[in-house]
Design a protein around this motif. Structure first.
Motif, PDB file in Angstrom:
ATOM      1  N   UNK A  86      11.796  20.485  38.320  1.00  0.00           N
ATOM      2  CA  UNK A  86      12.176  21.128  39.501  1.00  0.00           C
ATOM      3  C   UNK A  86      12.760  22.419  39.973  1.00  0.00           C
ATOM      4  N   UNK A  87      13.414  23.024  38.600  1.00  0.00           N
ATOM      5  CA  UNK A  87      13.083  24.263  39.988  1.00  0.00           C
ATOM      6  C   UNK A  87      12.245  25.295  39.558  1.00  0.00           C
ATOM      7  N   UNK A  88      11.004  25.001  39.019  1.00  0.00           N
ATOM      8  CA  UNK A  88      10.012  24.855  39.395  1.00  0.00           C
ATOM      9  C   UNK A  88       9.431  25.107  40.650  1.00  0.00           C
ATOM     10  N   UNK A  89       8.882  23.874  41.542  1.00  0.00           N
ATOM     11  CA  UNK A  89       8.696  23.486  42.291  1.00  0.00           C
ATOM     12  C   UNK A  89      10.030  23.997  43.594  1.00  0.00           C
ATOM     13  N   UNK A  90      10.936  24.202  43.101  1.00  0.00           N
ATOM     14  CA  UNK A  90      11.699  25.275  44.130  1.00  0.00           C
ATOM     15  C   UNK A  90      11.531  26.411  44.309  1.00  0.00           C
ATOM     16  N   UNK A  91      11.344  27.384  42.913  1.00  0.00           N
ATOM     17  CA  UNK A  91      10.394  28.567  43.484  1.00  0.00           C
ATOM     18  C   UNK A  91       9.414  29.013  43.734  1.00  0.00           C
ATOM     19  N   UNK A  92       7.954  28.086  43.153  1.00  0.00           N
ATOM     20  CA  UNK A  92       6.656  28.684  44.013  1.00  0.00           C
ATOM     21  C   UNK A  92       6.408  29.032  44.973  1.00  0.00           C
ATOM     22  N   UNK A  93       6.134  29.857  44.650  1.00  0.00           N
ATOM     23  CA  UNK A  93       5.435  30.761  46.102  1.00  0.00           C
ATOM     24  C   UNK A  93       4.852  29.167  46.948  1.00  0.00           C
ATOM     25  N   UNK A  94       3.690  29.041  46.794  1.00  0.00           N
ATOM     26  CA  UNK A  94       3.136  28.141  47.449  1.00  0.00           C
ATOM     27  C   UNK A  94       3.113  26.758  47.728  1.00  0.00           C
ATOM     28  N   UNK A  95       4.447  26.485  47.284  1.00  0.00           N
ATOM     29  CA  UNK A  95       4.526  24.609  47.173  1.00  0.00           C
ATOM     30  C   UNK A  95       5.831  25.201  48.576  1.00  0.00           C
ATOM     31  N   UNK A  96       6.877  26.422  48.628  1.00  0.00           N
ATOM     32  CA  UNK A  96       7.823  26.938  49.703  1.00  0.00           C
ATOM     33  C   UNK A  96       7.153  27.235  50.586  1.00  0.00           C
ATOM     34  N   UNK A  97       6.518  28.390  50.498  1.00  0.00           N
ATOM     35  CA  UNK A  97       5.364  28.961  52.237  1.00  0.00           C
ATOM     36  C   UNK A  97       4.461  29.185  51.849  1.00  0.00           C
ATOM     37  N   UNK A  98       3.187  27.705  51.402  1.00  0.00           N
ATOM     38  CA  UNK A  98       2.532  28.094  51.933  1.00  0.00           C
ATOM     39  C   UNK A  98       1.472  28.681  50.522  1.00  0.00           C
ATOM     40  N   UNK A  99      -0.147  28.179  50.475  1.00  0.00           N
ATOM     41  CA  UNK A  99      -0.654  28.979  49.722  1.00  0.00           C
ATOM     42  C   UNK A  99      -1.293  30.680  49.898  1.00  0.00           C
ATOM     43  N   UNK A 100      -1.233  32.013  49.161  1.00  0.00           N
ATOM     44  CA  UNK A 100      -1.693  32.742  49.855  1.00  0.00           C
ATOM     45  C   UNK A 100      -2.322  33.384  50.762  1.00  0.00           C
ATOM     46  N   UNK A 101      -3.779  32.292  50.777  1.00  0.00           N
ATOM     47  CA  UNK A 101      -4.961  32.263  51.098  1.00  0.00           C
ATOM     48  C   UNK A 101      -4.958  32.175  52.790  1.00  0.00           C
ATOM     49  N   UNK A 102      -3.925  31.356  52.756  1.00  0.00           N
ATOM     50  CA  UNK A 102      -3.752  31.136  54.116  1.00  0.00           C
ATOM     51  C   UNK A 102      -3.151  32.392  55.318  1.00  0.00           C
ATOM     52  N   UNK A 103      -2.575  33.284  54.782  1.00  0.00           N
ATOM     53  CA  UNK A 103      -2.636  34.601  55.157  1.00  0.00           C
ATOM     54  C   UNK A 103      -3.498  35.600  56.299  1.00  0.00           C
ATOM     55  N   UNK A 104      -4.587  34.378  54.871  1.00  0.00           N
ATOM     56  CA  UNK A 104      -6.396  35.765  54.716  1.00  0.00           C
ATOM     57  C   UNK A 104      -7.573  35.043  56.484  1.00  0.00           C
ATOM     58  N   UNK A 105      -7.995  35.923  56.511  1.00  0.00           N
ATOM     59  CA  UNK A 105      -8.990  34.327  57.861  1.00  0.00           C
ATOM     60  C   UNK A 105      -9.795  33.927  57.249  1.00  0.00           C
ATOM     61  N   UNK A 106     -10.196  32.930  57.917  1.00  0.00           N
ATOM     62  CA  UNK A 106     -10.625  31.546  57.602  1.00  0.00           C
ATOM     63  C   UNK A 106     -11.588  32.527  57.332  1.00  0.00           C
ATOM     64  N   UNK A 107     -12.921  32.991  57.124  1.00  0.00           N
ATOM     65  CA  UNK A 107     -13.919  33.061  56.517  1.00  0.00           C
ATOM     66  C   UNK A 107     -13.390  33.075  55.445  1.00  0.00           C
ATOM     67  N   UNK A 108     -12.354  33.706  54.627  1.00  0.00           N
ATOM     68  CA  UNK A 108     -12.009  33.877  52.833  1.00  0.00           C
ATOM     69  C   UNK A 108     -11.805  33.294  52.326  1.00  0.00           C
ATOM     70  N   UNK A 109     -10.651  31.700  52.423  1.00  0.00           N
ATOM     71  CA  UNK A 109     -11.036  31.014  52.470  1.00  0.00           C
ATOM     72  C   UNK A 109     -11.568  30.201  51.357  1.00  0.00           C
ATOM     73  N   UNK A 110     -10.555  29.644  50.334  1.00  0.00           N
ATOM     74  CA  UNK A 110     -11.326  29.213  48.691  1.00  0.00           C
ATOM     75  C   UNK A 110     -11.061  28.043  49.524  1.00  0.00           C
ATOM     76  N   UNK A 111     -11.972  27.998  50.338  1.00  0.00           N
ATOM     77  CA  UNK A 111     -12.372  26.388  50.343  1.00  0.00           C
ATOM     78  C   UNK A 111     -14.184  25.882  50.918  1.00  0.00           C
TER      79      UNK A 111
END
Length: 614
Positions: free
Chosen positions: A75-100
């Motif tokens: 549970x502590x890992x889930x609390x501090x993991x960046x992507x779980x709490x604030x969302x993945x880092x790539x979502x702050x980038x333009x849509x064209x560079x998303x890894x989807x």
């Protein structure tokens, strides 16, 4: 969820994206629902009615934050993991560079056919034995997969495990383990008499085959490689049955299997077994520390003094002969000259100890430093010497401070060897008492007289090089040579100068002192170089280690379990004293308890789980 959000919010979304890491699910949504079974088709139709299939995108599992909770997580890992709490880092980038991506090719199974698993189970192992830590679990999982293959349905998981299925699973893993044997196994193990049985299993013991058949045990031994995970799991299973020694586990193993270097594997498993560490309770050790500077340089007698209290002893009243009480011995010893002063106190308290201490200073003067352990009476004495509450103690404090008295205590409690110079002499005192008085009950004054005489005998003992080593060394060296100028308290013999010249008398006394220190440097100082025990370096106890705390007055099974929070290193960077936190366990329901922190020597600890194994 999507429909509820759109209905309840006043915002109008320009676009909606559904991102999943399952390529099969995304591919199913792109198809028409009639091509699937009823269960899947119903859900695909519902998804397609409330979303556009083009809104579904694929992403790798490692970049999907929702994938964190589909696997075991702290549970502590889930609390501090960046992507779980604030969302993945790539979502702050333009849509064209998303890894989807939407162009994901995958083989879409319209129907599930179990018969494909039969080939995978027998030809290619789909179970990783190294991921298991329990032998019975490995065999049970393998047997259930075999049941699925036999009934050609996942309902085989619910089928009751039978002894025959478990034996088949065990034989499967034996065959898998023997695949790692060298191709020239007949030559490599020719001393064991290897041969291949009718079922393909490699056996050993062909030389004794005829004898083995005339008993109720195994006719031959199955050969297993020592490094295969199945072998290690089976040996661990045998060890956990009774946590016995190496030989017992080896005998159980060799009733069925023959494993080269089995003894080495069993030792390794036993060393890593937490329960064995707790049952064996082997305390930690460390190389003996460097000798203190105070013991290395000449100084007046009792300049550096160590003190300890021992006993108790039964004493009788001077008036009421049938009334008995308790008395305790106090030993003061010079850590340089090894001189001894022994006195008696009538109570195990601060006031009694301070009276004895005043008698000692009246005879030998105040020392520069006093070393003692963390006994309650000595710690309390130190506190009272520094307080102004009692006028008598205040007077002693003023006098001691004027003389420059300093108190030094051992770093850890319950570590008598840190005041070993006193503990070793206490053994000699008790031995002398048993010879002199035995079980006789003395009065206070008789016991004090006895202690003084024992102190004189101990001051006559040789220190350093023992007599008889060389005739040129002369008489032996003893503490009385400095205290009295002669080895014993007998009347000195010799011719004395009758001159009244004080300068000659001073020179004579100075020569006596100089002679003692010359013999001290020649006979005693070299003995300080040798470490009597604890010669080898040990692993330093580290913060985070889980330990058992060996208490002297507690039953072994009641030792506290704690965690090391801090360590103290000596001049040689070796850890010998640590701080440990633990919780006091009280009967009844646990309602929360703050941690208790204590200091202990590493020689009183049993390391159960080092931090690097956690």
């Amino acid at each position: 969820m999507r429909k509820a959000i759109e209905d309840e919010m006043t915002y109008k979304f320009s676009s909606v994206m559904h991102i999943t890491d399952s390529s099969i699910v995304r591919a199913q949504i792109q198809k028409e629902s009639y091509g699937f079974g009823t269960f899947v088709a119903t859900r695909i139709a519902e998804v397609q009615s409330k979303s556009d299939p083009n809104e579904w995108w694929w992403i790798a599992s490692g970049l999907n934050p929702a994938d964190l909770l589909t696997r075991p997580q702290d549970p502590l890992n889930v609390a501090v993991v960046y992507s779980w709490k604030y969302g993945p880092e790539f979502m702050a980038l333009p849509l064209e560079v998303w890894p989807i991506s939407q162009s994901v090719n995958c083989e879409l199974p319209d129907r599930i056919h179990v018969n494909l698993a039969q080939y995978s189970v027998h030809e290619e192992t789909i179970i990783d034995a190294s991921k298991f830590n329990n032998y019975n679990m490995l065999i049970a999982v393998t047997a259930r997969i075999f049941n699925i293959v036999k009934v050609k349905s996942f309902k085989g998981v619910l089928k009751k495990l039978e002894p025959r299925s478990l034996k088949e699973a065990e034989r499967f893993w034996i065959m898998q383990a023997q695949k790692s044997l060298p191709e020239n196994w007949k030559k490599c193990f020719q001393r064991l008499g290897p041969f291949q049985a009718e079922d393909g299993t490699i056996m050993v013991g062909q030389r004794m085959e005829r004898w083995l058949k005339h008993n109720w045990n195994q006719d031959s031994f199955i050969l297993l490689p020592g490094k295969h995970p199945f072998t290690v799991l089976y040996i661990s299973y045998l060890h956990r049955l009774d946590h016995a020694g190496v030989d017992v586990t080896l005998c159980k193993l060799q009733s069925k299997f023959w494993v080269p270097s089995a003894r080495k594997i069993i030792r390794s498993i036993k060393r890593g077994c937490i329960l064995c560490r707790k049952l064996d309770a082997k305390v930690e050790g460390q190389r003996m520390g460097q000798i203190s500077d105070e013991r290395m340089s000449p100084c007046p007698a009792f300049y550096h003094t160590a003190v300890d209290i021992f006993g108790h002893f039964q004493i009788k009243d001077n008036v009421k002969k049938r009334t008995t009480g308790k008395a305790y011995g106090v030993i003061f010893n010079c850590i340089v000259t090894r001189a001894v002063y022994i006195d008696v106190v009538d109570g195990y308290d601060t006031y009694s100890f301070l009276k004895c201490f005043r008698r000692f200073t009246a005879v030998h003067g105040y020392p520069d430093t006093v070393h003692s352990d963390l006994g309650s009476q000595l710690v309390s004495a130190s506190k009272e010497l520094k307080s102004d509450n009692n006028w008598n103690i205040h007077e002693i404090t003023e006098f001691g401070a004027k003389e420059g008295l300093k108190w030094k205590f051992n770093r850890s409690a319950d570590a008598a060897w840190q005041n070993g110079v006193s503990e070793a002499l206490i053994k000699s005192v008790k031995r002398s008492l048993s010879m002199l008085i035995g079980t006789t009950i003395l009065t206070f004054s008789d016991l004090q007289t006895t202690f003084f005489e024992i102190a004189n005998l101990m001051n006559e003992r040789p220190i350093g090089i023992k007599p008889g080593m060389d005739v040129e060394l002369g008489t032996y060296l003893c503490p009385n040579d400095l205290l009295l100028g002669r080895a014993s308290n007998k009347v000195p013999s010799g011719s004395w100068s009758t001159s009244g010249d004080t300068k000659k008398r001073l020179n004579f006394i100075q020569n006596v002192v100089d002679t003692f220190w010359r013999k001290w440097q020649r006979d005693y100082f070299p003995t300080l170089i040798v470490r009597q025990k604890w010669h080898t370096d040990k692993r330093n106890v580290q913060p985070g280690d889980i330990v058992l705390i060996k208490d002297t007055n507690v039953v072994r099974g009641k030792w506290k379990m704690g965690q090391v929070v801090d360590t103290e290193t000596g001049r040689d960077n070796k850890v010998r004293d640590v701080s440990i936190r633990y919780k006091i366990q009280r009967p009844g329901k646990y309602k929360g308890q703050s941690d208790t922190v204590i200091k202990r020597s590493v020689h009183k600890l049993v390391v159960l789980l080092p931090v690097e194994e956690q």
